[in-house]
Design an enzyme around this catalytic site. Structure first.
Site, short mmCIF file in Angstrom:
data_model
loop_
_atom_site.label_atom_id
_atom_site.label_comp_id
_atom_site.label_asym_id
_atom_site.label_seq_id
_atom_site.Cartn_x
_atom_site.Cartn_y
_atom_site.Cartn_z
N ARG A 131 -128.44 31.14 -16.86
CA ARG A 131 -127.75 31.44 -18.02
C ARG A 131 -126.74 30.60 -18.18
O ARG A 131 -126.17 30.18 -17.11
CB ARG A 131 -127.58 32.84 -17.98
N SER A 186 -118.78 35.99 -28.40
CA SER A 186 -119.09 36.44 -27.06
C SER A 186 -117.95 37.06 -26.50
O SER A 186 -116.79 36.56 -26.25
CB SER A 186 -119.54 35.08 -26.26
N ASP A 336 -127.30 43.86 -27.79
CA ASP A 336 -128.24 44.51 -26.98
C ASP A 336 -129.34 45.47 -27.41
O ASP A 336 -130.22 46.09 -26.81
CB ASP A 336 -127.27 45.14 -25.83
N ARG A 409 -133.50 45.51 -20.71
CA ARG A 409 -133.75 45.96 -21.94
C ARG A 409 -135.08 45.78 -22.40
O ARG A 409 -135.67 46.28 -23.63
CB ARG A 409 -132.84 45.55 -23.01
C1 S3P Z 1 -121.09 42.14 -22.72
C2 S3P Z 1 -121.15 41.33 -23.82
C3 S3P Z 1 -122.36 40.81 -24.30
C4 S3P Z 1 -123.73 41.69 -24.26
C5 S3P Z 1 -123.53 41.92 -22.68
C6 S3P Z 1 -122.49 42.73 -22.34
C7 S3P Z 1 -119.93 42.52 -22.11
O1 S3P Z 1 -122.59 39.48 -24.20
O2 S3P Z 1 -124.74 41.09 -24.54
O3 S3P Z 1 -124.73 42.74 -22.46
O4 S3P Z 1 -119.73 43.31 -21.53
O5 S3P Z 1 -118.83 41.76 -22.33
P1 S3P Z 1 -122.28 38.09 -24.60
O6 S3P Z 1 -120.76 38.18 -24.37
O7 S3P Z 1 -122.86 37.08 -24.10
O8 S3P Z 1 -122.63 38.19 -26.15
#
Ligand code: S3P
Length: 450
Positions: A131, A186, A336, A409
């Protein structure tokens, strides 16, 4: 009991259901649980956490903070007592920190560890190691952090050198505050920068294209940080000591979403979900359910943006579901939930368009491709676009065998699709479900009536 027991390590078979009936408490919020442990650990004094999510991802964060010398006692189920060590009290870890499958653990830890005066190393499982991590390395480097990843800084393992010990011992934070215009919405990127910003002298600013979940901001505020939040801009002024507090974690709307969808899909259903987190930066899925015509109550409660709001939510089966349109600005509020929205869309009348969702390709798996492959196995026609999906319904699904692709998921969305299929659906490789929702299949068996 409509669904037989299976070996949870390998596969689960879910049978079609007539309706959903019951009353459930969904698991504690994963995002907030991570932050309670990570931020609580650098407070001065005791932080008590109630309703912590005792599941794979959050246990990775718990183990990481213990490896950094923080005393965390489990007082009872979901109850933690954290002896916060203050901003500068973390100890060098004796080994590489393993973040498991958890992107939140890795990215938030990068921000925290970049500001420490000792070196550290972060790794994760085979999925996490593919990732993107450059999105966090780059802004942290602009702050003066010394860290690097693999293959041109794209992937973990991440080596972090820490700030210079001289800077820290002379009372100067070695990282410098920046103003960062994030190219992506993000919360993990934003949070990493804010955590590093706690250690800077002055104001660190993050601007986002759309608002991502704001749990870090709320938690920092709760523990006494100096924050300034204006629409898409968040600023933290450091260094400021954080204080102890009691943190109560609400239920996870992202876990609740699978059961909400199950109830919405089957006319005659009635499901009460207890204590669902209703933070506005997370609740886009409820807007989609409403657009699709799902009867529900309990969702309209005030969210003043400081504490985390929650409520009991009642969802009923919709007589007919209608298609929805989901664009780029909606995505962060339901990022999500896209896999389960795709399942709803298959049963809705009209064409559901999901666009601006390219981020789904870099989650625990490429979720757009995983959905297209799995739903095709069940006989569905869906169009996969580079940044989204186009789904025209209603369509009938047939039974079959699908894959989790190592993604919790994807596995849970496919389990819900089985409820409206013509035959049983077997989902392979379901151990991943325990990263966020260990008793998912057990609860599904409880409320799915055949
Ligand atoms: C999260 C942010 C999101 C989400 C992940 C949890 C977090 O990811 O998809 O399941 O706890 O900050 P991104 O920051 O990559 O969008």
């Amino acid at each position: 009991m409509s669904i037989p027991e299976n070996d949870p390590l390998f596969s689960e078979t879910v049978y079609p259901a007539r309706f959903i009936q019951g009353d459930l408490k969904v698991p504690p919020d994963k995002s907030i649980s991570h932050r309670a442990v990570l931020i609580g650990s650098i407070a001065e004094g005791r932080v008590e956490v109630k309703n912590f999510l005792d599941a794979g991802d959050c246990v990775s964060t718990l183990n990481a903070m213990r490896l950094l010398g923080v005393g965390i006692e489990e007082k009872g189920p979901g109850e933690l007592e954290i002896e916060g060590v203050g901003l500068h009290g973390l100890k060098p870890p004796s080994e590489t920190i393993d973040c498991g499958n958890s992107g939140t653990t890795m990215r938030l830890m990068m921000g925290l560890l970049a500001a420490q005066k000792f070196p550290s190393r972060l790794t994760g499982d085979q999925y996490l190691r593919r990732r993107p991590m450059g999105r966090v390395i780059q802004p942290l480097r602009q702050m003066g952090a010394q860290l690097r990843g693999q293959e041109g800084d794209r992937y973990a393992p991440i080596e972090i050198n820490g700030v210079s010990p001289e800077g820290v011992s002379s009372g100067q934070a070695s990282l410098k505050p920046i103003v960062y215009d994030s190219p992506i919405a993000s919360a993990q990127v934003k949070s990493a920068i804010l955590l590093a910003g706690l250690y800077c002298n002055g104001k660190t600013v993050v601007r986002e294209p759309y608002k991502s979940r704001d749990h870090t901001e709320r938690m920092l505020h709760r523990l006494g940080a100096t924050l300034d939040v204006k629409e898409l801009t968040v600023a933290v002024t450091g260094p400021v000591p954080l204080h102890g507090a009691e943190i109560i974690v609400p239920g996870d709307i992202s876990s609740a979403a699978f059961f909400m969808a199950a109830a919405a899909l089957l006319p005659g259903s009635e499901l009460l979900l207890r204590d669902v987190g209703l933070n506005r930066t997370r609740s886009g899925f409820l807007d989609v359910l409403e657009q699709m015509g799902t009867p529900m109550s309990g969702v309209d409660i005030p969210d003043y943006g400081l504490n985390e709001p929650s409520n009991d939510v009642l969802i009923q089966g919709a007589k007919t579901l209608k298609a929805a349109h989901i664009g780029a600005r909606d995505i962060p509020r339901l990022i999500d939930e896209v896999p389960i929205i795709a399942v709803l869309a298959l049963r809705a009348e009209g064409t559901t368009v999901i666009e601006g969702a390219g981020e789904l390709r870099v989650k625990e798996t490429d979720r757009l491709s995983a959905l297209a492959k799995n739903l095709a196995v069940l006989g569905a026609r869906i169009e996969e676009r580079p940044d989204g999906l186009i789904i025209t319904g209603p369509q009938r699904l047939k039974g079959g065998t699908v894959e989790s692709f190592g993604d919790h998921r994807t596995a849970m969305a496919m389990a819900i699709s089985a409820l409206v299929a013509n035959g049983p659906v077997t989902i392979n490789d379901t151990a991943c479900v325990s990263t966020s929702f260990p008793d998912f299949f057990e609860l599904l068996r409880k409320v799915a009536i055949s």
